[in-house]
Motif scaffolding. Structure first.
Motif, PDB file in Angstrom:
ATOM      1  N   PRO A  98       5.564  -1.282   1.403  1.00  0.00           N
ATOM      2  CA  PRO A  98       4.423  -0.827   0.604  1.00  0.00           C
ATOM      3  C   PRO A  98       4.701  -0.640  -0.889  1.00  0.00           C
ATOM      4  O   PRO A  98       3.828  -0.881  -1.703  1.00  0.00           O
ATOM      5  CB  PRO A  98       4.029   0.486   1.274  1.00  0.00           C
ATOM      6  N   ASP A  99       5.922  -0.268  -1.261  1.00  0.00           N
ATOM      7  CA  ASP A  99       6.202  -0.105  -2.687  1.00  0.00           C
ATOM      8  C   ASP A  99       6.251  -1.450  -3.406  1.00  0.00           C
ATOM      9  O   ASP A  99       6.235  -1.527  -4.628  1.00  0.00           O
ATOM     10  CB  ASP A  99       7.489   0.680  -2.919  1.00  0.00           C
ATOM     11  N   TYR A 100       6.278  -2.526  -2.668  1.00  0.00           N
ATOM     12  CA  TYR A 100       6.297  -3.885  -3.204  1.00  0.00           C
ATOM     13  C   TYR A 100       4.918  -4.298  -3.703  1.00  0.00           C
ATOM     14  O   TYR A 100       4.770  -5.203  -4.482  1.00  0.00           O
ATOM     15  CB  TYR A 100       6.769  -4.816  -2.094  1.00  0.00           C
ATOM     16  N   PHE A 101       3.866  -3.606  -3.240  1.00  0.00           N
ATOM     17  CA  PHE A 101       2.494  -4.014  -3.520  1.00  0.00           C
ATOM     18  C   PHE A 101       2.113  -3.929  -4.992  1.00  0.00           C
ATOM     19  O   PHE A 101       1.280  -4.681  -5.445  1.00  0.00           O
ATOM     20  CB  PHE A 101       1.508  -3.192  -2.700  1.00  0.00           C
ATOM     21  N   GLY A 102       2.647  -2.999  -5.747  1.00  0.00           N
ATOM     22  CA  GLY A 102       2.407  -2.933  -7.182  1.00  0.00           C
ATOM     23  C   GLY A 102       0.954  -3.018  -7.614  1.00  0.00           C
ATOM     24  O   GLY A 102       0.589  -3.922  -8.347  1.00  0.00           O
ATOM     25  N   GLY A 103       0.125  -2.094  -7.163  1.00  0.00           N
ATOM     26  CA  GLY A 103      -1.270  -2.065  -7.597  1.00  0.00           C
ATOM     27  C   GLY A 103      -2.229  -2.869  -6.745  1.00  0.00           C
ATOM     28  O   GLY A 103      -3.368  -3.096  -7.144  1.00  0.00           O
ATOM     29  N   ALA A 104      -1.798  -3.320  -5.580  1.00  0.00           N
ATOM     30  CA  ALA A 104      -2.683  -4.090  -4.704  1.00  0.00           C
ATOM     31  C   ALA A 104      -3.888  -3.240  -4.289  1.00  0.00           C
ATOM     32  O   ALA A 104      -3.808  -2.018  -4.210  1.00  0.00           O
ATOM     33  CB  ALA A 104      -1.927  -4.565  -3.466  1.00  0.00           C
ATOM     34  N   VAL A 105      -4.994  -3.910  -4.004  1.00  0.00           N
ATOM     35  CA  VAL A 105      -6.255  -3.262  -3.670  1.00  0.00           C
ATOM     36  C   VAL A 105      -6.473  -3.300  -2.158  1.00  0.00           C
ATOM     37  O   VAL A 105      -6.339  -4.355  -1.539  1.00  0.00           O
ATOM     38  CB  VAL A 105      -7.423  -3.992  -4.376  1.00  0.00           C
ATOM     39  N   GLU A 106      -6.795  -2.140  -1.572  1.00  0.00           N
ATOM     40  CA  GLU A 106      -7.054  -2.078  -0.131  1.00  0.00           C
ATOM     41  C   GLU A 106      -8.426  -2.666   0.181  1.00  0.00           C
ATOM     42  O   GLU A 106      -9.418  -2.329  -0.457  1.00  0.00           O
ATOM     43  CB  GLU A 106      -6.991  -0.636   0.365  1.00  0.00           C
ATOM     44  N   ARG A 107      -8.478  -3.562   1.177  1.00  0.00           N
ATOM     45  CA  ARG A 107      -9.712  -4.254   1.550  1.00  0.00           C
ATOM     46  C   ARG A 107      -9.837  -4.357   3.070  1.00  0.00           C
ATOM     47  O   ARG A 107      -9.987  -5.453   3.605  1.00  0.00           O
ATOM     48  CB  ARG A 107      -9.727  -5.670   0.971  1.00  0.00           C
ATOM     49  N   ASN A 108      -9.787  -3.229   3.775  1.00  0.00           N
ATOM     50  CA  ASN A 108      -9.909  -3.280   5.237  1.00  0.00           C
ATOM     51  C   ASN A 108     -11.194  -3.986   5.635  1.00  0.00           C
ATOM     52  O   ASN A 108     -12.257  -3.744   5.082  1.00  0.00           O
ATOM     53  CB  ASN A 108      -9.876  -1.871   5.832  1.00  0.00           C
ATOM     54  N   ASN A 109     -11.073  -4.885   6.603  1.00  0.00           N
ATOM     55  CA  ASN A 109     -12.160  -5.714   7.118  1.00  0.00           C
ATOM     56  C   ASN A 109     -12.759  -6.649   6.072  1.00  0.00           C
ATOM     57  O   ASN A 109     -13.827  -7.215   6.297  1.00  0.00           O
ATOM     58  CB  ASN A 109     -13.256  -4.855   7.754  1.00  0.00           C
ATOM     59  N   LEU A 110     -12.099  -6.838   4.946  1.00  0.00           N
ATOM     60  CA  LEU A 110     -12.576  -7.754   3.910  1.00  0.00           C
ATOM     61  C   LEU A 110     -11.501  -8.757   3.480  1.00  0.00           C
ATOM     62  O   LEU A 110     -11.668  -9.454   2.495  1.00  0.00           O
ATOM     63  CB  LEU A 110     -13.044  -6.968   2.676  1.00  0.00           C
ATOM     64  N   VAL A 111     -10.400  -8.827   4.197  1.00  0.00           N
ATOM     65  CA  VAL A 111      -9.346  -9.785   3.888  1.00  0.00           C
ATOM     66  C   VAL A 111      -9.669 -11.120   4.555  1.00  0.00           C
ATOM     67  O   VAL A 111     -10.585 -11.211   5.369  1.00  0.00           O
ATOM     68  CB  VAL A 111      -7.961  -9.257   4.343  1.00  0.00           C
TER      69      VAL A 111
END
Length: 131
Positions: A107-120
């Motif tokens: 998770p620390d690798y994500f660097g500002g990624a946006v959560e999009r549950n059920n929208l990926v």
């Protein structure tokens, strides 16, 4: 040998039992942050998902958080691969590759990624939904 996301070759994921398939799409050529999220199934038997591409992203990591095992393959190709069980041992592909490998995208690798549950760009194939 099939090239991932070319000529309609998505990633087919087969799971056993209820759970969530997690997907992290990143590596945007435009510099946009990555997207991550889940798609769930409550089936006690087999479920099938398809991971598709996004024109924004070039790299994809995914894992199965469920009761049973999961495996994946490129399109209708004969080779199957076990699906990772966490971000630290996720299944990983880059657009145009021919194989699915393993990579630690903690998770620390994500660097500002946006959560999009059920929208990926991961979809439960309707033919396998309970009637």
């Amino acid at each position: 040998m099939a090239h991932i996301f070319a000529n309609g070759e998505g990633i087919l994921v087969t799971t056993h039992g209820p759970g969530q398939l997690h997907l992290y799409s990143y590596g945007a050529l435009s510099g946009l942050p990555g997207h991550y999220g889940t798609v769930s199934t409550s089936r006690s038997g087999v479920s099938h998902f398809i991971i598709s591409h996004s024109y924004l992203f070039t790299k994809y990591a995914f894992y199965w958080d469920g009761q049973g095992k999961a495996e994946c393959q490129v399109g209708a190709g004969p080779q199957t691969y076990p699906v990772g069980k966490s971000w630290s041992e996720s299944s990983w592909v880059k657009w145009g590759d021919t194989e699915i490998t393993t990579l630690d995208v903690s998770p620390d690798y994500f660097g500002g990624a946006v959560e999009r549950n059920n929208l990926v760009t991961c979809f439960l194939i309707p033919a396998y939904l309970p009637k």
